[in-house]
Structures are given as C-alpha cells and as structure tokens.
Write an enzyme that holds these catalytic residues in place. Structure first.
Site, mmCIF file in Angstrom:
data_model
loop_
_atom_site.group_PDB
_atom_site.id
_atom_site.type_symbol
_atom_site.label_atom_id
_atom_site.label_comp_id
_atom_site.label_asym_id
_atom_site.label_seq_id
_atom_site.Cartn_x
_atom_site.Cartn_y
_atom_site.Cartn_z
ATOM 1 N N LYS A 55 0.849 -1.199 0.000
ATOM 2 C CA LYS A 55 0.000 0.000 0.000
ATOM 3 C C LYS A 55 0.885 1.249 0.000
ATOM 4 C CE LYS A 55 -3.373 2.970 0.775
ATOM 5 N NZ LYS A 55 -4.286 3.357 -0.338
ATOM 6 N N CYS A 58 -2.145 10.071 -6.176
ATOM 7 C CA CYS A 58 -3.264 9.797 -5.260
ATOM 8 C C CYS A 58 -4.310 10.897 -5.402
ATOM 9 C CB CYS A 58 -2.824 9.720 -3.813
ATOM 10 S SG CYS A 58 -4.282 9.521 -2.759
HETATM 11 O O1 RRO Z 1 -5.650 5.728 -0.611
HETATM 12 C C1 RRO Z 1 -6.305 6.170 -1.584
HETATM 13 O O2 RRO Z 1 -7.340 6.828 -1.458
HETATM 14 C C2 RRO Z 1 -5.858 5.949 -2.970
HETATM 15 C C3 RRO Z 1 -4.559 6.143 -3.398
HETATM 16 BR BR1 RRO Z 1 -3.140 6.553 -2.267
HETATM 17 C C4 RRO Z 1 -4.258 6.018 -4.780
HETATM 18 O O3 RRO Z 1 -3.131 6.202 -5.244
HETATM 19 N N1 RRO Z 1 -5.287 5.711 -5.615
HETATM 20 C C5 RRO Z 1 -6.546 5.516 -5.186
HETATM 21 O O4 RRO Z 1 -7.448 5.246 -6.001
HETATM 22 N N2 RRO Z 1 -6.826 5.641 -3.847
#
Ligand code: RRO
Length: 316
Positions: free
Chosen positions: A47, A135
């Site tokens: 993650k 993100c």
């Molecule tokens: O954690 C998120 O909300 C998230 C991330 Br870091 C990302 O790079 N892509 C996404 O769809 N959600």
C-alpha cells in the site's frame, strides 16, 4: 502444443507470470502481504505509504459499482496506511526468491518523500521503489502528476536522493500534449526505470438515484474510479507511454478482470499487469483464474510465450 509459458522478466528479475496486485488492494497489513506472497501473483506491491501512520478518510469510502454489464469501484480511501517503517520492516523479511516486491511511496510533501526514499535507500534491500504521483483522494492536495513543474521537481529530487532504479505511478492523461509533457520529464531521468499506468480516474461522481445521494462520504462523494469503466483509458495510457518511453518498462493497471484484459494490456506494451478492483471483489483466487484464461487465449492464438505478442499492437 505444450501449455503456453507465462513466465516473464521485470528489469532482469524472473517472474512466474506477469500478474500482481494494484497498490491499495490486499497490501495494507502484513497478513495480507503474506497471503499475496502465497498467491498465484507473479509479483506484489505494498500500500502507498506516508511518513507516519494514517487512518484515512471517513467511511463509507469504497463502493462497488454495478451497472448494465459493468463492474467497477469508486474509492476515496485517503491513504490509510501503517507508515513507511512498517512496510520497510516487511520488505526486510520478504522472500524475494518467491516473487519481487514493490514498495509504493506517497509522502504528503517533498520532504516526507525524501525522508522515506532515504530510509529505503539506506535499508539496502532488493525492493522496487515506486513513487505514487497520483493519489486523487487527500482533501486539499492536488496530484503531483497533474502539475508538471511539481512532478519534475519531485522526480528530480527523488532520483538524486535514491541513486538506484525506481518507478512512478501515473494518473490517466487525456490529451496527447499531456502524454508528451509527462514523457519528456520521465525520459530525462535514466534511473527512472518503469512507469505504472494508470491510477484510478480521479474525482468521479457516482449518484444513487433512489436516495438522490452520493455513494461515498469523503470529498462530497468525489472519488477514484476503477474497474470496467477505465479499461480503455488504461490501455491508451499504457500504449501512449510505451510509444514515448522506449527505454522504460511499462506496468499496466486498470480494468483487468479477465485473461483477455491481461492480454490487451500486454499487447499495448505492458510488461506486468496489475489487478485492483477485481482482486478486491474476487479475492486472491483471481490470479490463478486470470493466468488460466490468459494461457487459454494464448494457446488459441498459437502463442507459446508472452514475448510472441508483447507490445505488438497493430494499428489500422
Ligand atoms: O488511498 C487512496 O485513497 C488511494 C490512493 Br493513495 C491512490 O493512489 N489511488 C486511489 O485510487 N486511492
């Protein structure tokens, strides 16, 4: 004919097959990472992490989407993660003989990113560092990859701090001028070895007609779109960067839920193919199903290995 060979290589590392999870799915806790290691995926990624632990956005923050023949997802997780040290601890005990490990980094500031990158560099592990430039879900924070000056600065600073091959995770772009501008920045950096296309399509809005309401709580319902809705956008971005960045490896991500989708990503120029929404919906068994479906499709076309068609998309 014997069964097609799904094995491949990523930067000279051998993989049993080209599949891996998309960052964010099945990779936040060590128990999930250990299950991924035991799955049929050829590689795996953690993650995206920040400097310190985050709870992420308020729930509901993930919604499964169903439509006429369509499956997808909308998320606004907001970077829930255990902090970079937790994933580097996992990386220190990961079995790299079994499959490669990618370490996804998404610091909230340039300084945070440089601190995390220095920690990864000093850990001296065979982990593959990927900088998430895309993100879409932290309230008040724009994506670096949609601000080319910020992206240039971040990639330049990370390259000089890390001094080893690394990759970036890009959002979708929708104009040839933007493909060109992003590729020009990436191509200036020899240490930038791979490009992962695409992150979710940011700031989509799904509406529940019966309730006349949004379907997730954060950011007034705006979130990252994944699944079937994004496959053609993902294929376009994979192929656009495959064409523009001949010295770099492309990792495809977006809309994969069948062996045919994996085949299309490989044909468009991907070397590895990630599975996000379909992994979330179906669980770890998705990898053996996709491998089986890919092998069957290759066999029906007379291909015995991935190199027979990888990047060989025909145009009219
Ligand atoms: O954690 C998120 O909300 C998230 C991330 Br870091 C990302 O790079 N892509 C996404 O769809 N959600």
């Amino acid at each position: 004919m014997s069964a097609p060979d799904l094995s491949t290589e990523f930067l000279s590392l051998p993989l049993a097959n080209p599949l891996m999870n998309a960052s964010g799915v099945w990779c936040t806790r060590v128990a999930e990472l250990e299950a991924l290691l035991d799955s049929a995926a050829g590689a795996m990624v953690t993650k995206s992490c920040t400097l310190t632990r985050r709870d992420g956005n308020p729930e509901p923050r993930y919604r499964t989407l169903t439509g006429p023949g369509l499956a997808g997802s909308l998320n606004s997780m907001g970077l829930p993660n255990e902090g970079h040290g937790y994933y580097l601890d996992y990386a220190a005990q990961h079995d790299y003989e079994q499959k490669p490990l990618f370490f996804s980094v998404s610091g909230l500031t340039l300084d945070d990113n440089l601190t995390i990158v220095a920690a990864a560099r000093d850990a001296v592990l065979p982990v593959q560092l990927e900088l998430n430039l895309s993100c879409p879900n932290v309230p008040g924070k724009a994506q670096p990859a949609y601000d080319f000056a910020a992206m240039d600065e971040l990639v330049t600073e990370v390259a000089s701090a890390y001094r080893r091959p690394f990759g970036v995770k890009l959002p979708p772009y929708f104009d040839f001028a933007h493909f060109d501008a992003a590729a020009e920045i990436l191509n200036r950096h020899d240490h930038l070895a791979w490009v992962t296309c695409i992150n979710s399509v940011g700031n989509a809005l799904v509406i529940d007609t019966a309730n006349e309401s949004t379907v997730i709580r954060p950011k007034d319902g705006f979130g990252g779109l994944g699944g079937d809705y994004v496959l053609p956008i993902a294929l376009a971005n994979v192929n656009a960067f495959h064409r523009r960045c001949p010295g770099k490896v492309i990792i495809g991500c977006g809309g994969v839920r069948s062996g045919e989708h994996v085949f299309q990503h490989l044909l468009a120029g991907a070397t590895l193919v990630q599975v996000g929404t379909a992994l979330y919906e179906e669980g770890l068994g998705v990898f053996s199903r996709l491998n089986r479906e890919l092998a069957r499709l290759m066999e029906s076309k007379g291909y015995s290995r991935i190199a027979d068609f990888q990047g060989a998309l025909r145009t009219l």
